[in-house]
Design an enzyme around this catalytic site. Structure first.
Site: not given
Ligand code: CP3
Length: 347
Positions: A28, A32, A41, A77, A153
């Protein structure tokens, strides 16, 4: 623009070859906490960002330029394949991802389908755009979820604490579980291979929530499917990383799934984890992401402890134990990259 000239540092570490300094990247790292990300965003939904290759590429690129990390992870994602298989996906402010009509019965399973041609092409197109821009100066990491975490999920319909519905399906309806994870193995294997074809130089498989399982259940109901994914991507020749959290009790078994590198969280000491994983594998990790909210001296102390635990053995990739948190000051991350590089650069 300051991209490390050592483009293959990260890849050599994945293969446990000697390196001049320990490579660093962050899960990540695009998110954000970055004002540039928040600005984009404000104009687009998360799914729009993920599904528009130019935007996903732009986010990937401004992040690596800002942080000077040793690898770029493609902006996408984990849940995109679930959407491509027919589920409705939404990201709800303050709640995280929501998948409507979760998969809990044979009838639910029957609604799933293989992704239509091109449904996941946005990710490979974004990888192509990033690779073109980087001119091979920095490796791009492709990724997917592992079958257990993605299935959880799809079964829970979103985040979960106890994985009640997931475990109910696994233990009460093993035939439905097997059907679902077999479908995921097929979809994810193909998705990962398409990312390598587009230029990904390494792959990370996220099994973020696998630590919720008893070791024997992992062995029986999860390991065989994760193993098949690593077997499917091995012919591509790119190194693989297998990530999970709360996996201290699973590390030996996870190593059997076949990744080159095992990524661990902060709940286990890196030296203890590595001895359990085996030194024929690399290791990635494992700073507590919450520590990045502390004064930098405290961050540096934590990072030094991890570097000492790695003991300059080839095959350590510095990372956090989980994703960067939204409250993280960007300069702390940039300082941490510099710190790890300077601490390890003189050996
Ligand atoms: O920079 C990176 O790592 C690449 C981008 C990336 C995202 N999601 C973008 C994202 C990666 C590698 C992921 C993987 C991901 N997504 C995982 C596995 C990694 C982990 O954290 O365990 C999981 C479980 C997800 C599912 C997911 N996506 C969740 C649970 C959430 C919400 C969490 C939150 O922070 O609100 C997301 C949203 C998400 N995916 C964001 C980003 C940058 C949050 C930002 C936004 O809402 O704009």
């Amino acid at each position: 623009m300051a991209i490390a000239e050592q483009s293959d540092l990260f890849l050599r570490a994945c293969r446990r070859q000697p390196v001049e300094r320990t490579p660093v990247w962050f899960m990540r790292q695009a998110g954000r906490y970055l004002p540039e990300y928040r600005a984009l965003r404000a104009q687009h939904s998360l799914l729009e960002l993920c599904r528009t290759p130019e935007l996903a590429a732009e986010i990937t690129l401004f992040t690596v330029r800002k942080l000077e990390v040793d690898a770029a992870i493609i902006f996408a994602d984990l849940l995109l394949p679930a959407q491509a298989m027919g589920m409705e996906l939404d990201f709800v402010e303050g709640e995280g991802p929501v998948l409507s009509d979760p998969i809990r019965s044979a009838a639910d399973l029957a609604r799933l389908h293989l992704p239509a041609d091109g449904e996941l092409r946005c990710v490979s197109e974004a990888i192509r755009a990033v690779c073109k821009d980087l001119h091979g100066k920095l490796p791009v990491i492709g990724f997917s979820g592992a079958p257990f975490t993605l299935a959880s999920y799809m079964i829970e319909g979103g985040a979960s604490r106890d994985f009640l519905h997931t475990k109910r399906l696994m233990f009460h309806h093993p035939e439905l579980w097997t059907d679902l994870v077999n479908q995921l193995v097929q979809v994810l294997s193909e998705f990962l291979r398409s990312q390598v074809e587009a230029g990904a130089a390494a792959l990370q498989i996220f099994d973020s929530w696998v630590g919720a399982l008893a070791p024997s259940d992992y062995q029986e109901l999860v390991l065989p499917y994760s193993r098949r994914i690593f077997e499917a991507v091995r012919p591509t020749g790119v190194p693989t990383i297998h990530f999970g959290t709360s996996t201290a009790g699973l590390l030996g078994r996870m190593a059997q799934a076949g990744a080159d590198v095992i990524a661990v969280d902060w709940r286990v000491s890196l030296d203890v984890a590595w001895s359990q994983i085996g030194y024929e594998h690399g290791i990635q990790g494992n700073l507590d992401p919450t520590l990045l909210l502390a004064p930098f001296e405290r961050v540096a102390t934590g990072a030094s402890q991890i570097l000492r635990a790695a003991a300059a053995r080839p095959g350590h990739i510095f990372n956090l134990g989980h994703g960067v948190l939204a409250d993280t000051p960007p300069e702390t991350l940039a300082n941490l990259v510099e710190f790890v590089h300077s601490e390890t650069g003189s050996r």
